[in-house]
Design a protein around this motif. Structure first.
Motif, PDB file in Angstrom:
ATOM      1  N   MET A   1      38.050 -25.791   3.885  1.00 43.72           N
ATOM      2  CA  MET A   1      37.880 -25.238   5.209  1.00 43.72           C
ATOM      3  C   MET A   1      36.628 -24.361   5.219  1.00 43.72           C
ATOM      4  N   SER A   2      35.724 -24.611   6.134  1.00 44.27           N
ATOM      5  CA  SER A   2      34.518 -23.779   6.210  1.00 44.27           C
ATOM      6  C   SER A   2      34.631 -22.818   7.389  1.00 44.27           C
ATOM      7  N   PRO A   3      34.051 -21.646   7.246  1.00 47.74           N
ATOM      8  CA  PRO A   3      34.160 -20.662   8.322  1.00 47.74           C
ATOM      9  C   PRO A   3      33.350 -21.079   9.545  1.00 47.74           C
ATOM     10  N   GLU A   4      33.777 -20.634  10.688  1.00 48.30           N
ATOM     11  CA  GLU A   4      33.037 -20.886  11.923  1.00 48.30           C
ATOM     12  C   GLU A   4      31.776 -20.023  11.930  1.00 48.30           C
ATOM     13  N   THR A   5      30.675 -20.564  12.380  1.00 47.37           N
ATOM     14  CA  THR A   5      29.434 -19.781  12.473  1.00 47.37           C
ATOM     15  C   THR A   5      28.856 -19.907  13.868  1.00 47.37           C
ATOM     16  N   THR A   6      28.030 -18.967  14.216  1.00 48.30           N
ATOM     17  CA  THR A   6      27.295 -19.022  15.474  1.00 48.30           C
ATOM     18  C   THR A   6      25.998 -18.245  15.308  1.00 48.30           C
ATOM     19  N   GLU A   7      25.025 -18.522  16.131  1.00 54.48           N
ATOM     20  CA  GLU A   7      23.748 -17.802  16.085  1.00 54.48           C
ATOM     21  C   GLU A   7      23.961 -16.357  16.507  1.00 54.48           C
ATOM     22  N   SER A   8      23.377 -15.444  15.752  1.00 55.26           N
ATOM     23  CA  SER A   8      23.490 -14.031  16.090  1.00 55.26           C
ATOM     24  C   SER A   8      22.710 -13.721  17.362  1.00 55.26           C
ATOM     25  N   LYS A   9      23.233 -12.799  18.156  1.00 49.43           N
ATOM     26  CA  LYS A   9      22.474 -12.370  19.332  1.00 49.43           C
ATOM     27  C   LYS A   9      21.536 -11.222  19.003  1.00 49.43           C
ATOM     28  N   PHE A  10      21.448 -10.858  17.718  1.00 52.45           N
ATOM     29  CA  PHE A  10      20.576  -9.777  17.269  1.00 52.45           C
ATOM     30  C   PHE A  10      19.591 -10.285  16.221  1.00 52.45           C
ATOM     31  N   ASP A  11      18.434  -9.635  16.143  1.00 54.70           N
ATOM     32  CA  ASP A  11      17.570  -9.722  14.972  1.00 54.70           C
ATOM     33  C   ASP A  11      17.930  -8.519  14.115  1.00 54.70           C
ATOM     34  N   PHE A  12      17.789  -8.670  12.813  1.00 53.81           N
ATOM     35  CA  PHE A  12      18.131  -7.584  11.900  1.00 53.81           C
ATOM     36  C   PHE A  12      16.929  -7.194  11.058  1.00 53.81           C
ATOM     37  N   VAL A  13      16.746  -5.910  10.879  1.00 46.57           N
ATOM     38  CA  VAL A  13      15.810  -5.404   9.894  1.00 46.57           C
ATOM     39  C   VAL A  13      16.609  -4.497   8.969  1.00 46.57           C
ATOM     40  N   CYS A  14      16.446  -4.726   7.677  1.00 44.75           N
ATOM     41  CA  CYS A  14      17.183  -3.951   6.671  1.00 44.75           C
ATOM     42  C   CYS A  14      16.182  -3.069   5.934  1.00 44.75           C
ATOM     43  N   VAL A  15      16.379  -1.775   6.016  1.00 40.30           N
ATOM     44  CA  VAL A  15      15.464  -0.815   5.394  1.00 40.30           C
ATOM     45  C   VAL A  15      16.148  -0.214   4.182  1.00 40.30           C
ATOM     46  N   CYS A  16      15.503  -0.335   3.033  1.00 40.99           N
ATOM     47  CA  CYS A  16      16.062   0.277   1.830  1.00 40.99           C
ATOM     48  C   CYS A  16      15.946   1.794   1.946  1.00 40.99           C
ATOM     49  N   THR A  17      17.060   2.461   1.752  1.00 39.03           N
ATOM     50  CA  THR A  17      17.056   3.928   1.780  1.00 39.03           C
ATOM     51  C   THR A  17      17.476   4.470   0.408  1.00 39.03           C
ATOM     52  N   GLY A  18      17.163   3.685  -0.616  1.00 39.33           N
ATOM     53  CA  GLY A  18      17.388   4.156  -1.977  1.00 39.33           C
ATOM     54  C   GLY A  18      16.417   5.278  -2.320  1.00 39.33           C
ATOM     55  N   LYS A  19      16.632   5.882  -3.468  1.00 38.15           N
ATOM     56  CA  LYS A  19      15.874   7.075  -3.869  1.00 38.15           C
ATOM     57  C   LYS A  19      14.361   6.836  -3.873  1.00 38.15           C
ATOM     58  N   ASP A  20      13.908   5.777  -4.494  1.00 37.80           N
ATOM     59  CA  ASP A  20      12.458   5.540  -4.584  1.00 37.80           C
ATOM     60  C   ASP A  20      11.849   5.217  -3.222  1.00 37.80           C
ATOM     61  N   CYS A  21      12.552   4.436  -2.418  1.00 38.40           N
ATOM     62  CA  CYS A  21      12.020   4.109  -1.088  1.00 38.40           C
ATOM     63  C   CYS A  21      11.963   5.357  -0.206  1.00 38.40           C
ATOM     64  N   CYS A  22      12.974   6.210  -0.297  1.00 38.72           N
ATOM     65  CA  CYS A  22      12.943   7.458   0.486  1.00 38.72           C
ATOM     66  C   CYS A  22      11.784   8.340   0.032  1.00 38.72           C
ATOM     67  N   LYS A  23      11.544   8.371  -1.268  1.00 42.62           N
ATOM     68  CA  LYS A  23      10.448   9.176  -1.800  1.00 42.62           C
ATOM     69  C   LYS A  23       9.098   8.679  -1.276  1.00 42.62           C
ATOM     70  N   HIS A  24       9.031   7.411  -0.884  1.00 43.75           N
ATOM     71  CA  HIS A  24       7.765   6.819  -0.448  1.00 43.75           C
ATOM     72  C   HIS A  24       7.773   6.441   1.033  1.00 43.75           C
ATOM     73  N   GLY A  25       8.563   7.136   1.840  1.00 38.69           N
ATOM     74  CA  GLY A  25       8.416   7.006   3.285  1.00 38.69           C
ATOM     75  C   GLY A  25       9.422   6.139   4.014  1.00 38.69           C
ATOM     76  N   ALA A  26      10.528   5.764   3.375  1.00 38.99           N
ATOM     77  CA  ALA A  26      11.493   4.889   4.044  1.00 38.99           C
ATOM     78  C   ALA A  26      12.079   5.510   5.312  1.00 38.99           C
ATOM     79  N   LYS A  27      12.282   6.820   5.313  1.00 40.17           N
ATOM     80  CA  LYS A  27      12.881   7.466   6.499  1.00 40.17           C
ATOM     81  C   LYS A  27      11.952   7.317   7.717  1.00 40.17           C
ATOM     82  N   LYS A  28      10.644   7.425   7.485  1.00 40.38           N
ATOM     83  CA  LYS A  28       9.678   7.273   8.577  1.00 40.38           C
ATOM     84  C   LYS A  28       9.696   5.818   9.083  1.00 40.38           C
ATOM     85  N   ILE A  29       9.773   4.872   8.165  1.00 45.16           N
ATOM     86  CA  ILE A  29       9.845   3.450   8.549  1.00 45.16           C
ATOM     87  C   ILE A  29      11.125   3.190   9.330  1.00 45.16           C
ATOM     88  N   LEU A  30      12.225   3.755   8.858  1.00 46.33           N
ATOM     89  CA  LEU A  30      13.525   3.599   9.532  1.00 46.33           C
ATOM     90  C   LEU A  30      13.441   4.105  10.968  1.00 46.33           C
TER      91      LEU A  30
END
Ligand code: FES
Length: 78
Positions: A1-30
């Motif tokens: 049995m395969s799960p039902e899928t559909t096209e998302s009505k959103f685009d997604f952007v995933c911003v890393c908020t790990g320690k190194d990314c935050c140290k190099h400006g991730a919060k500003k990008i977010l």
């Protein structure tokens, strides 16, 4: 049995908020993405998702946009 899928009505952007990314400006990008309602050329609403470390710390800050890894660092390998 395969799960039902559909096209998302959103685009997604995933911003890393790990320690190194935050140290190099991730919060500003977010914040920058949170101010954007749509990606250029798209009518879908943009959802911004915070991620934990994406394991590209040497190239921080890192974002996933439309399934592509985006490196924002001007001088990666810092
Ligand atoms: S902290 Fe962002 S990739 Fe590791």
């Amino acid at each position: 049995m395969s799960p039902e899928t559909t096209e998302s009505k959103f685009d997604f952007v995933c911003v890393c908020t790990g320690k190194d990314c935050c140290k190099h400006g991730a919060k500003k990008i977010l914040k920058g993405y949170k101010d954007i309602k749509h990606l250029p050329g798209s009518s879908k609403r943009l959802k911004v998702v915070k991620m934990k470390c994406l394991d590209y710390c040497k190239k921080a800050p890192v974002v996933i946009l439309q399934n592509r890894i985006v490196f924002y660092a001007e001088n990666p390998e810092h």
